[in-house]
Design a protein around this motif. Structure first.
Motif, PDB file in Angstrom:
ATOM      1  N   ARG A 223       1.063  -1.192  -0.174  1.00 51.09           N
ATOM      2  CA  ARG A 223       0.638   0.145  -0.386  1.00 51.09           C
ATOM      3  C   ARG A 223       0.559   1.683  -0.037  1.00 51.09           C
ATOM      4  O   ARG A 223       0.116   2.162   0.716  1.00 51.09           O
ATOM      5  N   LEU A 224       2.016   1.462  -0.664  1.00 48.76           N
ATOM      6  CA  LEU A 224       2.208   2.730  -0.603  1.00 48.76           C
ATOM      7  C   LEU A 224       1.711   3.840  -1.927  1.00 48.76           C
ATOM      8  O   LEU A 224       1.191   3.072  -2.542  1.00 48.76           O
ATOM      9  N   ASN A 225       1.982   4.719  -1.146  1.00 49.27           N
ATOM     10  CA  ASN A 225       1.759   6.068  -2.271  1.00 49.27           C
ATOM     11  C   ASN A 225       2.596   6.089  -3.513  1.00 49.27           C
ATOM     12  O   ASN A 225       3.585   6.266  -3.916  1.00 49.27           O
ATOM     13  N   PRO A 226       1.876   6.793  -4.397  1.00 50.55           N
ATOM     14  CA  PRO A 226       2.584   6.919  -6.322  1.00 50.55           C
ATOM     15  C   PRO A 226       3.829   7.791  -5.584  1.00 50.55           C
ATOM     16  O   PRO A 226       4.455   7.848  -6.579  1.00 50.55           O
ATOM     17  N   TRP A 227       3.563   8.518  -4.905  1.00 49.89           N
ATOM     18  CA  TRP A 227       4.765   9.854  -4.109  1.00 49.89           C
ATOM     19  C   TRP A 227       6.178   8.947  -3.469  1.00 49.89           C
ATOM     20  O   TRP A 227       7.050   9.112  -3.733  1.00 49.89           O
ATOM     21  N   ASP A 228       5.614   7.843  -3.311  1.00 57.81           N
ATOM     22  CA  ASP A 228       6.634   6.908  -2.225  1.00 57.81           C
ATOM     23  C   ASP A 228       7.201   6.944  -3.451  1.00 57.81           C
ATOM     24  O   ASP A 228       8.549   6.434  -2.629  1.00 57.81           O
ATOM     25  N   VAL A 229       7.269   6.326  -4.361  1.00 55.05           N
ATOM     26  CA  VAL A 229       7.655   5.250  -5.201  1.00 55.05           C
ATOM     27  C   VAL A 229       8.117   5.697  -6.417  1.00 55.05           C
ATOM     28  O   VAL A 229       8.940   5.213  -7.490  1.00 55.05           O
ATOM     29  N   ALA A 230       7.830   6.709  -7.159  1.00 54.48           N
ATOM     30  CA  ALA A 230       7.489   7.051  -7.859  1.00 54.48           C
ATOM     31  C   ALA A 230       9.016   7.245  -8.646  1.00 54.48           C
ATOM     32  O   ALA A 230       9.447   6.906  -9.757  1.00 54.48           O
ATOM     33  N   ALA A 231      10.107   8.154  -8.283  1.00 53.69           N
ATOM     34  CA  ALA A 231      11.296   8.096  -8.579  1.00 53.69           C
ATOM     35  C   ALA A 231      11.970   6.645  -8.081  1.00 53.69           C
ATOM     36  O   ALA A 231      13.252   6.325  -8.611  1.00 53.69           O
ATOM     37  N   GLY A 232      11.956   6.387  -6.791  1.00 52.43           N
ATOM     38  CA  GLY A 232      12.583   5.510  -6.042  1.00 52.43           C
ATOM     39  C   GLY A 232      12.915   4.375  -7.308  1.00 52.43           C
ATOM     40  O   GLY A 232      13.439   3.515  -7.186  1.00 52.43           O
ATOM     41  N   VAL A 233      11.436   4.215  -7.814  1.00 53.61           N
ATOM     42  CA  VAL A 233      11.497   3.019  -9.172  1.00 53.61           C
ATOM     43  C   VAL A 233      12.317   2.848 -10.352  1.00 53.61           C
ATOM     44  O   VAL A 233      12.708   1.898 -10.539  1.00 53.61           O
ATOM     45  N   LEU A 234      11.796   4.010 -10.629  1.00 53.61           N
ATOM     46  CA  LEU A 234      13.121   4.099 -11.733  1.00 53.61           C
ATOM     47  C   LEU A 234      14.074   3.768 -11.104  1.00 53.61           C
ATOM     48  O   LEU A 234      15.089   3.609 -11.930  1.00 53.61           O
ATOM     49  N   VAL A 235      14.229   4.236 -10.237  1.00 56.26           N
ATOM     50  CA  VAL A 235      16.191   4.988 -10.112  1.00 56.26           C
ATOM     51  C   VAL A 235      17.481   2.956  -9.926  1.00 56.26           C
ATOM     52  O   VAL A 235      17.749   2.593 -10.277  1.00 56.26           O
ATOM     53  N   ALA A 236      15.664   2.047  -9.233  1.00 60.35           N
ATOM     54  CA  ALA A 236      15.915   0.846  -8.521  1.00 60.35           C
ATOM     55  C   ALA A 236      16.204  -0.064 -10.288  1.00 60.35           C
ATOM     56  O   ALA A 236      16.777  -0.338 -10.920  1.00 60.35           O
ATOM     57  N   ALA A 237      14.813  -0.027 -10.858  1.00 59.54           N
ATOM     58  CA  ALA A 237      14.658  -0.166 -12.407  1.00 59.54           C
ATOM     59  C   ALA A 237      16.514   0.003 -13.733  1.00 59.54           C
ATOM     60  O   ALA A 237      16.680  -0.882 -14.053  1.00 59.54           O
ATOM     61  N   GLU A 238      16.427   1.545 -13.195  1.00 59.56           N
ATOM     62  CA  GLU A 238      17.939   1.873 -14.454  1.00 59.56           C
ATOM     63  C   GLU A 238      18.954   1.629 -13.743  1.00 59.56           C
ATOM     64  O   GLU A 238      19.752   1.171 -14.534  1.00 59.56           O
ATOM     65  N   ALA A 239      19.239   1.048 -12.792  1.00 60.67           N
ATOM     66  CA  ALA A 239      19.898   0.324 -11.867  1.00 60.67           C
ATOM     67  C   ALA A 239      20.088  -0.819 -12.429  1.00 60.67           C
ATOM     68  O   ALA A 239      20.996  -1.620 -12.337  1.00 60.67           O
ATOM     69  N   GLY A 240      19.479  -1.790 -12.585  1.00 61.41           N
ATOM     70  CA  GLY A 240      19.062  -3.427 -12.793  1.00 61.41           C
ATOM     71  C   GLY A 240      18.929  -4.512 -11.760  1.00 61.41           C
ATOM     72  O   GLY A 240      18.750  -5.600 -12.208  1.00 61.41           O
ATOM     73  N   ALA A 241      17.923  -3.810 -10.680  1.00 61.14           N
ATOM     74  CA  ALA A 241      17.382  -3.900 -10.080  1.00 61.14           C
ATOM     75  C   ALA A 241      15.373  -4.451 -10.763  1.00 61.14           C
ATOM     76  O   ALA A 241      15.140  -3.675 -11.851  1.00 61.14           O
ATOM     77  N   ARG A 242      14.729  -5.759 -10.346  1.00 62.51           N
ATOM     78  CA  ARG A 242      13.815  -6.160 -11.157  1.00 62.51           C
ATOM     79  C   ARG A 242      12.901  -5.239  -9.483  1.00 62.51           C
ATOM     80  O   ARG A 242      12.857  -5.574  -8.550  1.00 62.51           O
ATOM     81  N   VAL A 243      11.850  -5.062 -10.502  1.00 62.77           N
ATOM     82  CA  VAL A 243      10.602  -3.747  -9.678  1.00 62.77           C
ATOM     83  C   VAL A 243       9.536  -4.398 -10.498  1.00 62.77           C
ATOM     84  O   VAL A 243       9.291  -4.621 -10.990  1.00 62.77           O
ATOM     85  N   GLN A 244       8.419  -4.605  -9.247  1.00 58.73           N
ATOM     86  CA  GLN A 244       7.098  -5.500  -9.221  1.00 58.73           C
ATOM     87  C   GLN A 244       6.538  -4.921  -8.662  1.00 58.73           C
ATOM     88  O   GLN A 244       6.342  -4.235  -7.887  1.00 58.73           O
ATOM     89  N   HIS A 245       5.351  -4.735  -9.089  1.00 57.37           N
ATOM     90  CA  HIS A 245       3.424  -4.145  -8.303  1.00 57.37           C
ATOM     91  C   HIS A 245       2.879  -5.542  -8.146  1.00 57.37           C
ATOM     92  O   HIS A 245       2.029  -5.996  -9.724  1.00 57.37           O
ATOM     93  N   LEU A 246       3.225  -6.393  -7.535  1.00 55.43           N
ATOM     94  CA  LEU A 246       1.638  -7.486  -7.070  1.00 55.43           C
ATOM     95  C   LEU A 246       0.514  -7.459  -6.144  1.00 55.43           C
ATOM     96  O   LEU A 246       1.142  -6.998  -5.154  1.00 55.43           O
TER      97      LEU A 246
END
Length: 277
Positions: A223-246
């Motif tokens: 239950r994270l909010n859009p503003w909690d993750v908008a930048a962080g998920v991009l940083v993680a994904a562009e670094a090479g981590a796997r990001v999912q919303h399940l």
């Protein structure tokens, strides 16, 4: 760029620069106000879910500067900033992610600034384009652009190589809703004996950046909010981590993990959630 459409790589790079500048400027406001005095302006879900005057001041700065620099872009902010988009791009901002840490003088708080294409209130449907997470207390700025990679203070970053769940250092967080919070605690208690250890840092944006640079092997939270993750998920994904919303037990779970670890962690969390009922 034109009125609508995805930005070019060069335009994306410019948006990353702007997001980083905005995040640092808002972080300067928060740090200065923290040094002077912390004032709680209001609460949200309950008395523990606080909004400080610095949250409001930092978001005002972000709203004003975005409107001046990108008048056709939309804005979605945690503390109420709203503006429609005519360009197809929306800035999703969290002026202080980790407000309770900020309140107590802990350095693990951040400013999150991102640009997304698509419905800004639905993190499953948007496409993050550019973003920055600035941590004033740590003196760090993480940034990323879609297709351009991720950096910390201008240096490329990458996730860990951990593939064994039992060896993984995993971050998580807890919501202020008491019913969900209790269930999250039970899930964490069930998981802690199956990983190296758990960390509750208190800023989802920083958790995601820590996964991006390998300081955490994985992170999950519901239950994270859009503003909690908008930048962080991009940083993680562009670094090479796997990001999912399940989906997990009726909630949306955001999971970021080192490659080779994400499937095992997602499966284990699903199994544990079913066991807890």
């Amino acid at each position: 760029m034109g009125v609508t459409g995805a930005p070019t790589p060069a335009e994306t790079a410019d948006l990353v620069v702007l997001a980083s500048e905005l995040a640092r400027a808002a972080g300067d406001v928060a740090a200065r106000m923290r040094a002077e005095r912390v004032d709680v302006a209001s609460t949200k879900l309950n008395a523990n879910d606080v909004v400080t005057r610095a949250d409001l001041a930092a978001e005002t700065l972000l709203r004003e500067r975005i409107a001046a620099a990108r008048p056709h872009d939309g804005i979605l902010g945690e503390e109420g900033a709203r503006a429609p988009s005519s360009s197809g791009l929306t800035w999703v901002v969290d002026p202080i992610d980790g407000t309770v840490n900020y309140l107590y003088g802990l350095p693990m708080y951040s400013v999150s600034v991102a640009v997304v294409v698509g419905p800004a209130d639905d993190l499953r449907e948007w496409t993050p384009i550019a973003g920055a997470v600035h941590a004033p207390g740590l003196g760090r700025t993480y940034a990323a652009g879609r297709g351009l990679g991720a950096t910390r203070d201008g240096e490329p970053i990458a996730p860990s190589a951990t593939e064994d769940l039992a060896s993984a250092l995993v971050g998580t967080g807890f919501h202020y809703d008491p019913v969900l919070r209790e269930r999250q605690g039970a899930l964490a208690a069930s998981l802690v004996g199956r990983v190296r250890d758990l960390r509750r840092i208190g800023s989802a944006a920083l958790d995601l950046c820590f996964v991006a640079e390998g300081a955490l092997d994985a992170f999950y939270e519901e239950r994270l909010n859009p503003w909690d993750v908008a930048a962080g998920v991009l940083v993680a994904a562009e670094a090479g981590a796997r990001v999912q919303h399940l989906p997990l037990a009726g909630e949306l779970l955001t999971l970021a993990a080192a490659p080779g670890l994400d499937e095992a962690l997602a499966a284990r969390l699903g199994d544990l959630a079913r066991d807890l009922g």
